[in-house]
Design a protein around this motif. Structure first.
Motif, PDB file in Angstrom:
ATOM      1  N   PRO A   1       0.811  -1.219   0.000  1.00 24.42           N
ATOM      2  CA  PRO A   1       0.000   0.000   0.000  1.00 24.42           C
ATOM      3  C   PRO A   1       0.849   1.276   0.000  1.00 24.42           C
ATOM      4  O   PRO A   1       0.553   2.225  -0.719  1.00 24.42           O
ATOM      5  CB  PRO A   1      -0.839  -0.129   1.274  1.00 24.42           C
ATOM      6  CG  PRO A   1      -0.978  -1.618   1.457  1.00 24.42           C
ATOM      7  CD  PRO A   1       0.370  -2.161   1.044  1.00 24.42           C
ATOM      8  N   ALA A   2       1.936   1.287   0.754  1.00 23.77           N
ATOM      9  CA  ALA A   2       2.822   2.464   0.763  1.00 23.77           C
ATOM     10  C   ALA A   2       3.477   2.636  -0.604  1.00 23.77           C
ATOM     11  O   ALA A   2       3.649   3.764  -1.072  1.00 23.77           O
ATOM     12  CB  ALA A   2       3.886   2.326   1.854  1.00 23.77           C
ATOM     13  N   ALA A   3       3.829   1.532  -1.248  1.00 25.78           N
ATOM     14  CA  ALA A   3       4.452   1.612  -2.580  1.00 25.78           C
ATOM     15  C   ALA A   3       3.477   2.210  -3.596  1.00 25.78           C
ATOM     16  O   ALA A   3       3.870   3.042  -4.411  1.00 25.78           O
ATOM     17  CB  ALA A   3       4.920   0.232  -3.028  1.00 25.78           C
ATOM     18  N   LEU A   4       2.216   1.796  -3.569  1.00 25.81           N
ATOM     19  CA  LEU A   4       1.222   2.376  -4.483  1.00 25.81           C
ATOM     20  C   LEU A   4       1.155   3.887  -4.303  1.00 25.81           C
ATOM     21  O   LEU A   4       1.174   4.648  -5.282  1.00 25.81           O
ATOM     22  CB  LEU A   4      -0.159   1.766  -4.239  1.00 25.81           C
ATOM     23  CG  LEU A   4      -0.388   0.339  -4.713  1.00 25.81           C
ATOM     24  CD1 LEU A   4      -1.699  -0.200  -4.151  1.00 25.81           C
ATOM     25  CD2 LEU A   4      -0.381   0.232  -6.222  1.00 25.81           C
ATOM     26  N   ASP A   5       1.080   4.329  -3.060  1.00 28.80           N
ATOM     27  CA  ASP A   5       0.987   5.767  -2.778  1.00 28.80           C
ATOM     28  C   ASP A   5       2.248   6.492  -3.236  1.00 28.80           C
ATOM     29  O   ASP A   5       2.171   7.567  -3.837  1.00 28.80           O
ATOM     30  CB  ASP A   5       0.772   6.003  -1.274  1.00 28.80           C
ATOM     31  CG  ASP A   5      -0.553   5.457  -0.782  1.00 28.80           C
ATOM     32  OD1 ASP A   5      -1.482   5.253  -1.598  1.00 28.80           O
ATOM     33  OD2 ASP A   5      -0.664   5.227   0.440  1.00 28.80           O
ATOM     34  N   TRP A   6       3.408   5.908  -2.953  1.00 31.36           N
ATOM     35  CA  TRP A   6       4.686   6.531  -3.303  1.00 31.36           C
ATOM     36  C   TRP A   6       4.844   6.631  -4.814  1.00 31.36           C
ATOM     37  O   TRP A   6       5.240   7.674  -5.340  1.00 31.36           O
ATOM     38  CB  TRP A   6       5.828   5.721  -2.680  1.00 31.36           C
ATOM     39  CG  TRP A   6       7.162   6.385  -2.708  1.00 31.36           C
ATOM     40  CD1 TRP A   6       7.728   7.138  -1.712  1.00 31.36           C
ATOM     41  CD2 TRP A   6       8.128   6.371  -3.774  1.00 31.36           C
ATOM     42  NE1 TRP A   6       8.971   7.578  -2.103  1.00 31.36           N
ATOM     43  CE2 TRP A   6       9.241   7.117  -3.359  1.00 31.36           C
ATOM     44  CE3 TRP A   6       8.157   5.792  -5.034  1.00 31.36           C
ATOM     45  CZ2 TRP A   6      10.367   7.303  -4.146  1.00 31.36           C
ATOM     46  CZ3 TRP A   6       9.276   5.976  -5.830  1.00 31.36           C
ATOM     47  CH2 TRP A   6      10.368   6.723  -5.383  1.00 31.36           C
ATOM     48  N   LEU A   7       4.565   5.560  -5.534  1.00 33.85           N
ATOM     49  CA  LEU A   7       4.714   5.559  -6.997  1.00 33.85           C
ATOM     50  C   LEU A   7       3.799   6.590  -7.649  1.00 33.85           C
ATOM     51  O   LEU A   7       4.165   7.216  -8.643  1.00 33.85           O
ATOM     52  CB  LEU A   7       4.456   4.165  -7.559  1.00 33.85           C
ATOM     53  CG  LEU A   7       5.506   3.110  -7.194  1.00 33.85           C
ATOM     54  CD1 LEU A   7       5.013   1.719  -7.550  1.00 33.85           C
ATOM     55  CD2 LEU A   7       6.836   3.403  -7.858  1.00 33.85           C
ATOM     56  N   ALA A   8       2.624   6.785  -7.089  1.00 37.59           N
ATOM     57  CA  ALA A   8       1.712   7.810  -7.621  1.00 37.59           C
ATOM     58  C   ALA A   8       2.258   9.209  -7.339  1.00 37.59           C
ATOM     59  O   ALA A   8       2.316  10.059  -8.233  1.00 37.59           O
ATOM     60  CB  ALA A   8       0.322   7.641  -7.010  1.00 37.59           C
ATOM     61  N   ARG A   9       2.689   9.443  -6.119  1.00 35.76           N
ATOM     62  CA  ARG A   9       3.140  10.777  -5.722  1.00 35.76           C
ATOM     63  C   ARG A   9       4.466  11.163  -6.373  1.00 35.76           C
ATOM     64  O   ARG A   9       4.626  12.275  -6.872  1.00 35.76           O
ATOM     65  CB  ARG A   9       3.282  10.824  -4.190  1.00 35.76           C
ATOM     66  CG  ARG A   9       3.706  12.166  -3.644  1.00 35.76           C
ATOM     67  CD  ARG A   9       3.730  12.183  -2.110  1.00 35.76           C
ATOM     68  NE  ARG A   9       4.532  11.127  -1.537  1.00 35.76           N
ATOM     69  CZ  ARG A   9       5.865  11.171  -1.401  1.00 35.76           C
ATOM     70  NH1 ARG A   9       6.534  12.233  -1.811  1.00 35.76           N
ATOM     71  NH2 ARG A   9       6.515  10.169  -0.857  1.00 35.76           N
ATOM     72  N   VAL A  10       5.418  10.234  -6.428  1.00 37.11           N
ATOM     73  CA  VAL A  10       6.773  10.572  -6.858  1.00 37.11           C
ATOM     74  C   VAL A  10       6.969  10.400  -8.358  1.00 37.11           C
ATOM     75  O   VAL A  10       7.561  11.249  -9.011  1.00 37.11           O
ATOM     76  CB  VAL A  10       7.803   9.742  -6.063  1.00 37.11           C
ATOM     77  CG1 VAL A  10       9.218  10.018  -6.532  1.00 37.11           C
ATOM     78  CG2 VAL A  10       7.658  10.019  -4.569  1.00 37.11           C
ATOM     79  N   PHE A  11       6.479   9.298  -8.923  1.00 35.05           N
ATOM     80  CA  PHE A  11       6.681   9.031 -10.347  1.00 35.05           C
ATOM     81  C   PHE A  11       5.469   9.388 -11.196  1.00 35.05           C
ATOM     82  O   PHE A  11       5.519   9.305 -12.414  1.00 35.05           O
ATOM     83  CB  PHE A  11       7.048   7.569 -10.580  1.00 35.05           C
ATOM     84  CG  PHE A  11       8.423   7.168 -10.088  1.00 35.05           C
ATOM     85  CD1 PHE A  11       9.434   8.101  -9.883  1.00 35.05           C
ATOM     86  CD2 PHE A  11       8.712   5.840  -9.859  1.00 35.05           C
ATOM     87  CE1 PHE A  11      10.693   7.723  -9.444  1.00 35.05           C
ATOM     88  CE2 PHE A  11       9.972   5.442  -9.429  1.00 35.05           C
ATOM     89  CZ  PHE A  11      10.963   6.384  -9.215  1.00 35.05           C
ATOM     90  N   GLY A  12       4.354   9.769 -10.584  1.00 29.18           N
ATOM     91  CA  GLY A  12       3.182  10.191 -11.340  1.00 29.18           C
ATOM     92  C   GLY A  12       2.379   9.056 -11.946  1.00 29.18           C
ATOM     93  O   GLY A  12       1.563   9.287 -12.841  1.00 29.18           O
ATOM     94  N   PHE A  13       2.589   7.828 -11.478  1.00 34.33           N
ATOM     95  CA  PHE A  13       1.789   6.707 -11.986  1.00 34.33           C
ATOM     96  C   PHE A  13       0.360   6.847 -11.463  1.00 34.33           C
ATOM     97  O   PHE A  13       0.117   7.509 -10.452  1.00 34.33           O
ATOM     98  CB  PHE A  13       2.373   5.372 -11.528  1.00 34.33           C
ATOM     99  CG  PHE A  13       3.761   5.080 -12.036  1.00 34.33           C
ATOM    100  CD1 PHE A  13       4.336   5.782 -13.084  1.00 34.33           C
ATOM    101  CD2 PHE A  13       4.511   4.077 -11.459  1.00 34.33           C
ATOM    102  CE1 PHE A  13       5.610   5.501 -13.549  1.00 34.33           C
ATOM    103  CE2 PHE A  13       5.793   3.779 -11.911  1.00 34.33           C
ATOM    104  CZ  PHE A  13       6.342   4.502 -12.953  1.00 34.33           C
ATOM    105  N   ARG A  14      -0.581   6.203 -12.136  1.00 38.70           N
ATOM    106  CA  ARG A  14      -1.985   6.258 -11.740  1.00 38.70           C
ATOM    107  C   ARG A  14      -2.427   4.892 -11.213  1.00 38.70           C
ATOM    108  O   ARG A  14      -2.281   3.881 -11.897  1.00 38.70           O
ATOM    109  CB  ARG A  14      -2.860   6.671 -12.917  1.00 38.70           C
ATOM    110  CG  ARG A  14      -2.639   8.121 -13.336  1.00 38.70           C
ATOM    111  CD  ARG A  14      -3.357   8.475 -14.632  1.00 38.70           C
ATOM    112  NE  ARG A  14      -3.058   7.606 -15.757  1.00 38.70           N
ATOM    113  CZ  ARG A  14      -1.915   7.603 -16.457  1.00 38.70           C
ATOM    114  NH1 ARG A  14      -0.946   8.408 -16.123  1.00 38.70           N
ATOM    115  NH2 ARG A  14      -1.742   6.784 -17.477  1.00 38.70           N
ATOM    116  N   GLU A  15      -2.954   4.908 -10.006  1.00 32.85           N
ATOM    117  CA  GLU A  15      -3.436   3.660  -9.417  1.00 32.85           C
ATOM    118  C   GLU A  15      -4.716   3.212 -10.116  1.00 32.85           C
ATOM    119  O   GLU A  15      -5.609   4.008 -10.352  1.00 32.85           O
ATOM    120  CB  GLU A  15      -3.706   3.874  -7.926  1.00 32.85           C
ATOM    121  CG  GLU A  15      -4.124   2.612  -7.220  1.00 32.85           C
ATOM    122  CD  GLU A  15      -4.309   2.803  -5.724  1.00 32.85           C
ATOM    123  OE1 GLU A  15      -5.238   2.185  -5.185  1.00 32.85           O
ATOM    124  OE2 GLU A  15      -3.541   3.578  -5.106  1.00 32.85           O
TER     125      GLU A  15
END
Length: 150
Positions: A17-31
């Motif tokens: 769950p932390a990785a999903l949030d981090w990847l969205a915030r830092v790399f701009g990926f969309r969950e």
């Protein structure tokens, strides 16, 4: 995006769950999906969109250790990671690599190499919160860019 691409990286994380949030915030990926275990909150399946691509994530076991922790526990793993190259990592094409680099750097990604000109385009390398390595590239090829637009 209703279909899946032909190739999908599947990456394990200690804290999905932390990785999903981090990847969205830092790399701009969309969950696009998040399924957690009702017993322990572990990520059983997650999906992120990166442009036209998809990345799947999960926490396979409470005993799993990501690359960052593996390096802390193993001298050999530390040696493997002495170079900034992407070994067992993911390449993601982006439209503006310089802007992506600035976003990732400002948001706390570990930068392995600055934006540099390579034969095929501009690129930089970074690590995520658990030490997985990523290369982000802006292509010089109009053919590749046209294919990515489809």
């Amino acid at each position: 995006m209703s279909d899946y691409p032909d190739v999908i990286p599947m990456i394990a994380y200690e804290d999905g769950p932390a990785a999903l949030d981090w990847l969205a915030r830092v790399f701009g990926f969309r969950e696009r999906a998040r399924m957690t275990s009702p017993d322990d909150g572990r990520l059983t399946h997650g999906e992120m969109e990166a442009g036209e691509g998809v990345i799947m994530l999960a926490t396979p076991s409470p005993h799993y250790h990501g690359p960052k922790r593996h390096r802390e526990e193993s001298e050999d793993a530390r040696k493997w990671s002495e170079v900034p190259y992407i070994i067992d990592g993911v390449l993601v094409y982006v439209d503006d690599v310089a802007a992506h680099f600035e976003r990732a750097r400002a948001a706390g990604a570990i930068i392995l190499s600055p934006v540099e000109e390579a034969g095929e385009g501009k690129r930089y390398r970074a690590e995520d919160l658990e030490g997985h390595r990523w290369m982000f590239m802006q292509s010089k090829s109009p053919n590749l860019d046209a294919q990515r637009q489809r």
